[in-house]
Enzyme design. Structure first.
Site, short mmCIF file in Angstrom:
data_model
loop_
_atom_site.label_atom_id
_atom_site.label_comp_id
_atom_site.label_asym_id
_atom_site.label_seq_id
_atom_site.Cartn_x
_atom_site.Cartn_y
_atom_site.Cartn_z
NE ARG A 176 -5.65 -6.93 -1.50
CZ ARG A 176 -4.40 -6.29 -1.69
NH1 ARG A 176 -3.53 -7.02 -2.42
NH2 ARG A 176 -4.07 -5.09 -1.19
CE LYS A 214 -4.31 -1.61 0.35
NZ LYS A 214 -5.45 -1.03 -0.67
#
Length: 152
Positions: free
Chosen positions: A131, A97
């Site tokens: 995930r 991220k």
């Protein structure tokens, strides 16, 4: 969509996102990110239950990186255990991220180790599904942390 899921065997993952994908990262704002995301997800869980979707087929995802700043994402992760009171499994996606770029100034291809740290933190804080882009290293990091914590 709720009726379709209710009449199937599908599991639904409810994710929070503030804004639209094209603009969601332009100055996201919350008075209390944890309370607001939790209230949104609680409302969506209730809507699913009212539509006839069994609780066992519902997951929640706070939506790390979707209309949230680094501070918002950090707060959500630090208080992820607050979401356990909704009574459904928590899924998180923290792998590679932009919050890692913000914190460590790393390009996407160099974010593995930071992603592993975030995955372990998420599990410790209550996530049950991660995930990830890097399955084997993430699994090993989580298994190692779990092994050590189970001996405590």
């Amino acid at each position: 969509a709720l009726e379709i899921v209710a009449n199937s065997q599908a599991t639904v993952c409810l994710m929070h996102m503030q804004g639209k994908p094209q603009t969601m990262q332009v100055a996201p704002h919350y008075e209390d990110v944890v309370a607001e995301v939790k209230a949104f997800l609680a409302n969506r869980v209730q809507a699913c239950l009212m539509a006839g979707i069994p609780k066992e087929r519902i997951l929640i995802d706070p939506g790390f990186g979707f209309g949230k700043s680094f501070a918002h994402n950090s707060r959500l992760l630090n208080q992820l255990d607050e979401f356990k009171s909704l009574g459904v499994p928590i899924l998180v996606g923290l792998s590679r991220k932009s919050m890692i770029e913000t914190a460590l100034n790393l390009p996407v291809e160099q974010r593995l180790y930071a992603s592993l740290a975030l995955a372990v933190l998420a599990i410790v804080k209550g996530a049950v599904i991660i995930r990830t882009h890097d399955v084997k290293p993430t699994l090993e990091a989580i298994l190692m942390a779990s092994r050590v914590l189970s001996e405590a």
